[in-house]
Design a protein around this motif. Structure first.
Motif, PDB file in Angstrom:
ATOM      1  N   TYR A  89      58.295  29.065  49.050  1.00  9.42           N
ATOM      2  CA  TYR A  89      57.507  29.133  50.251  1.00  9.42           C
ATOM      3  C   TYR A  89      56.476  27.750  50.277  1.00  9.42           C
ATOM      4  O   TYR A  89      55.876  27.513  51.346  1.00  9.42           O
ATOM      5  N   GLY A  90      56.636  27.000  49.284  1.00  5.93           N
ATOM      6  CA  GLY A  90      55.860  25.857  49.434  1.00  5.93           C
ATOM      7  C   GLY A  90      54.383  25.879  48.873  1.00  5.93           C
ATOM      8  O   GLY A  90      54.141  27.000  48.162  1.00  5.93           O
ATOM      9  N   GLU A  91      53.345  24.926  49.177  1.00  8.03           N
ATOM     10  CA  GLU A  91      52.135  25.190  49.173  1.00  8.03           C
ATOM     11  C   GLU A  91      51.356  26.877  49.626  1.00  8.03           C
ATOM     12  O   GLU A  91      50.573  27.319  48.844  1.00  8.03           O
ATOM     13  N   PHE A  92      51.793  27.288  50.528  1.00  6.59           N
ATOM     14  CA  PHE A  92      51.495  28.376  51.218  1.00  6.59           C
ATOM     15  C   PHE A  92      51.719  29.560  50.442  1.00  6.59           C
ATOM     16  O   PHE A  92      50.996  30.466  50.009  1.00  6.59           O
ATOM     17  N   GLY A  93      53.013  29.519  49.658  1.00  5.70           N
ATOM     18  CA  GLY A  93      53.148  30.586  48.378  1.00  5.70           C
ATOM     19  C   GLY A  93      52.073  30.622  47.286  1.00  5.70           C
ATOM     20  O   GLY A  93      51.632  31.684  46.923  1.00  5.70           O
ATOM     21  N   THR A  94      51.450  29.326  46.997  1.00  7.05           N
ATOM     22  CA  THR A  94      50.488  29.314  46.048  1.00  7.05           C
ATOM     23  C   THR A  94      49.201  30.221  46.615  1.00  7.05           C
ATOM     24  O   THR A  94      48.585  30.666  45.824  1.00  7.05           O
ATOM     25  N   VAL A  95      48.959  29.664  47.759  1.00  5.56           N
ATOM     26  CA  VAL A  95      47.819  30.364  48.736  1.00  5.56           C
ATOM     27  C   VAL A  95      47.934  31.844  48.622  1.00  5.56           C
ATOM     28  O   VAL A  95      47.045  32.695  48.244  1.00  5.56           O
ATOM     29  N   LEU A  96      49.180  32.511  48.697  1.00  2.36           N
ATOM     30  CA  LEU A  96      49.309  33.933  48.728  1.00  2.36           C
ATOM     31  C   LEU A  96      48.834  34.714  47.768  1.00  2.36           C
ATOM     32  O   LEU A  96      48.353  35.426  47.477  1.00  2.36           O
ATOM     33  N   VAL A  97      49.270  33.813  46.633  1.00  2.00           N
ATOM     34  CA  VAL A  97      49.176  34.398  45.089  1.00  2.00           C
ATOM     35  C   VAL A  97      47.739  34.185  44.766  1.00  2.00           C
ATOM     36  O   VAL A  97      46.984  35.289  44.121  1.00  2.00           O
ATOM     37  N   LEU A  98      47.169  33.233  45.271  1.00  2.00           N
ATOM     38  CA  LEU A  98      45.540  33.035  45.108  1.00  2.00           C
ATOM     39  C   LEU A  98      44.889  34.301  45.719  1.00  2.00           C
ATOM     40  O   LEU A  98      43.849  34.817  45.289  1.00  2.00           O
ATOM     41  N   GLN A  99      45.360  34.459  47.061  1.00  2.63           N
ATOM     42  CA  GLN A  99      44.761  35.629  47.826  1.00  2.63           C
ATOM     43  C   GLN A  99      44.809  37.046  47.104  1.00  2.63           C
ATOM     44  O   GLN A  99      43.936  37.947  46.953  1.00  2.63           O
ATOM     45  N   SER A 100      46.152  37.236  46.640  1.00  2.64           N
ATOM     46  CA  SER A 100      46.333  38.296  45.966  1.00  2.64           C
ATOM     47  C   SER A 100      45.323  38.581  44.716  1.00  2.64           C
ATOM     48  O   SER A 100      45.053  39.506  44.218  1.00  2.64           O
ATOM     49  N   TRP A 101      45.123  37.442  44.017  1.00  3.95           N
ATOM     50  CA  TRP A 101      44.157  37.447  42.804  1.00  3.95           C
ATOM     51  C   TRP A 101      42.842  37.800  43.236  1.00  3.95           C
ATOM     52  O   TRP A 101      42.238  38.565  42.569  1.00  3.95           O
ATOM     53  N   LEU A 102      42.317  37.104  44.095  1.00  2.00           N
ATOM     54  CA  LEU A 102      41.061  37.549  44.764  1.00  2.00           C
ATOM     55  C   LEU A 102      41.011  39.017  45.261  1.00  2.00           C
ATOM     56  O   LEU A 102      39.779  39.693  45.096  1.00  2.00           O
ATOM     57  N   VAL A 103      41.980  39.551  45.686  1.00  2.00           N
ATOM     58  CA  VAL A 103      41.866  41.200  46.201  1.00  2.00           C
ATOM     59  C   VAL A 103      41.837  41.841  44.757  1.00  2.00           C
ATOM     60  O   VAL A 103      40.950  42.747  44.753  1.00  2.00           O
ATOM     61  N   GLY A 104      42.474  41.503  43.919  1.00  2.00           N
ATOM     62  CA  GLY A 104      42.259  42.194  42.415  1.00  2.00           C
ATOM     63  C   GLY A 104      41.003  41.935  41.980  1.00  2.00           C
ATOM     64  O   GLY A 104      40.342  42.757  41.280  1.00  2.00           O
ATOM     65  N   VAL A 105      40.370  40.908  42.128  1.00  3.76           N
ATOM     66  CA  VAL A 105      38.808  40.596  41.688  1.00  3.76           C
ATOM     67  C   VAL A 105      37.780  41.471  42.428  1.00  3.76           C
ATOM     68  O   VAL A 105      37.057  42.118  41.927  1.00  3.76           O
ATOM     69  N   GLY A 106      38.160  41.612  43.699  1.00  4.79           N
ATOM     70  CA  GLY A 106      37.226  42.482  44.693  1.00  4.79           C
ATOM     71  C   GLY A 106      37.438  43.880  44.248  1.00  4.79           C
ATOM     72  O   GLY A 106      36.433  44.453  44.075  1.00  4.79           O
TER      73      GLY A 106
END
Length: 289
Positions: A242-259
């Motif tokens: 997905y390009g750079e957007f794929g990295t943002v998706l993983v980052l968002q998933s990690w933030l969900v885990g933090v929450g």
């Protein structure tokens, strides 16, 4: 007269249903079932997703500007994420590519823009406070407690700076890694112990908040280990797909885990405290007047 051949089998479905009902009731009354029910009542997953969305929209831009002032690190906010995620070298390059060169955000941000970022960051503190209030079934704090969000945000940024400053070196012994991990867990415990007490305006005692802080610190450590085995390869693979957007998706998933860890650990901490209170009352019965 009805046949009697099927009589021995008539009670089998009822007996099976009774057994399933008893098992269902036992699961519901267990610690896991109680945690599941309370998590559904406070909409734990929705709050975790809201935590991730607010982090990406309000907190991350502020942290990018603050991290860009740390020119000694040479990586800015990307270094913060790399330490939090614990990603591999291949995934580190993808994270660094997303957030650009350090120093640019600070140079291009005006005083008005910095004030707006700080104001948005304060709303993030308000959301965390609301989540803790739902965990403990407390009414919403009054408007004049908003100054607590500002103080909490400042302490959060300072804690992140300290966390990155005491990161694990590239080449260190096993004993050094264990000591640094223990220091991170201790620091996270103290921060979230204070955060609950401070954001709840002192309405819950320190002793009651300690189990939740311990669960949060251990949960974040577990999430970091999980990230090394799951999110790190996902960053590399999604960057190709997905390009750079794929990295943002993983980052968002990690933030969900933090929450999920922040709110879920506080909920588990409340259940542990209630269990301790019940056991203490059982050991020390008192006579009603």
């Amino acid at each position: 007269m009805p046949p009697t051949s099927g009589a021995p089998h008539d009670g089998a479905p009822a007996e099976h249903g009774h057994w399933f009902h008893r098992l269902h009731q036992r699961v519901l009354t267990s610690a896991v079932g109680l945690a599941w029910s309370r998590g559904r009542e406070m909409e734990l997953m929705h709050r975790a997703m809201g935590f991730a969305a607010l982090s990406l929209l309000t907190l991350v831009p502020l942290l990018i500007v603050v991290a860009s002032a740390d020119l000694a690190s040479g990586q800015g906010f990307a270094r913060w994420l790399i330490q939090g995620l614990g990603v591999s070298e291949v995934s580190q390059e993808e994270v660094e590519r997303i957030f650009g060169k350090p120093g640019q955000a600070l140079q291009r941000t005006t005083a008005f823009g910095l004030a707006a970022l700080a104001a948005f960051g304060v709303t993030f503190g308000s959301a965390v406070q609301t989540g803790y209030e739902r965990v403990w079934d407390l009414p919403t704090a009054r408007w004049h407690t908003m100054w607590r969000h500002v103080v909490w945000l400042a302490v959060l940024v300072a804690s992140l700076l300290l966390f990155v400053g005491t990161s694990t070196p590239a080449h260190t012994s096993t004993a050094g890694t264990v000591l640094l991990a223990a220091a991170d867990v201790t620091g996270a415990f103290l921060f979230f112990w204070w955060s609950q007490r401070f954001l709840l305006c002192g309405r819950i005692r320190w002793r009651a908040l300690a189990p939740g802080a311990a669960c949060t610190a251990l949960g974040l450590l577990g999430l970091r280990v999980f990230s090394q085995f799951v999110f790190s390869p996902l960053i590399a693979s999604n960057a190709v797909t997905y390009g750079e957007f794929g990295t943002v998706l993983v980052l968002q998933s990690w933030l969900v885990g933090v929450g999920f860890v922040v709110y879920g650990a506080a909920l588990v901490g409340r259940m542990i405290h209630e269990h301790q209170v019940v056991r203490r009352l059982d050991r020390e019965p008192f006579d009603l007047p």
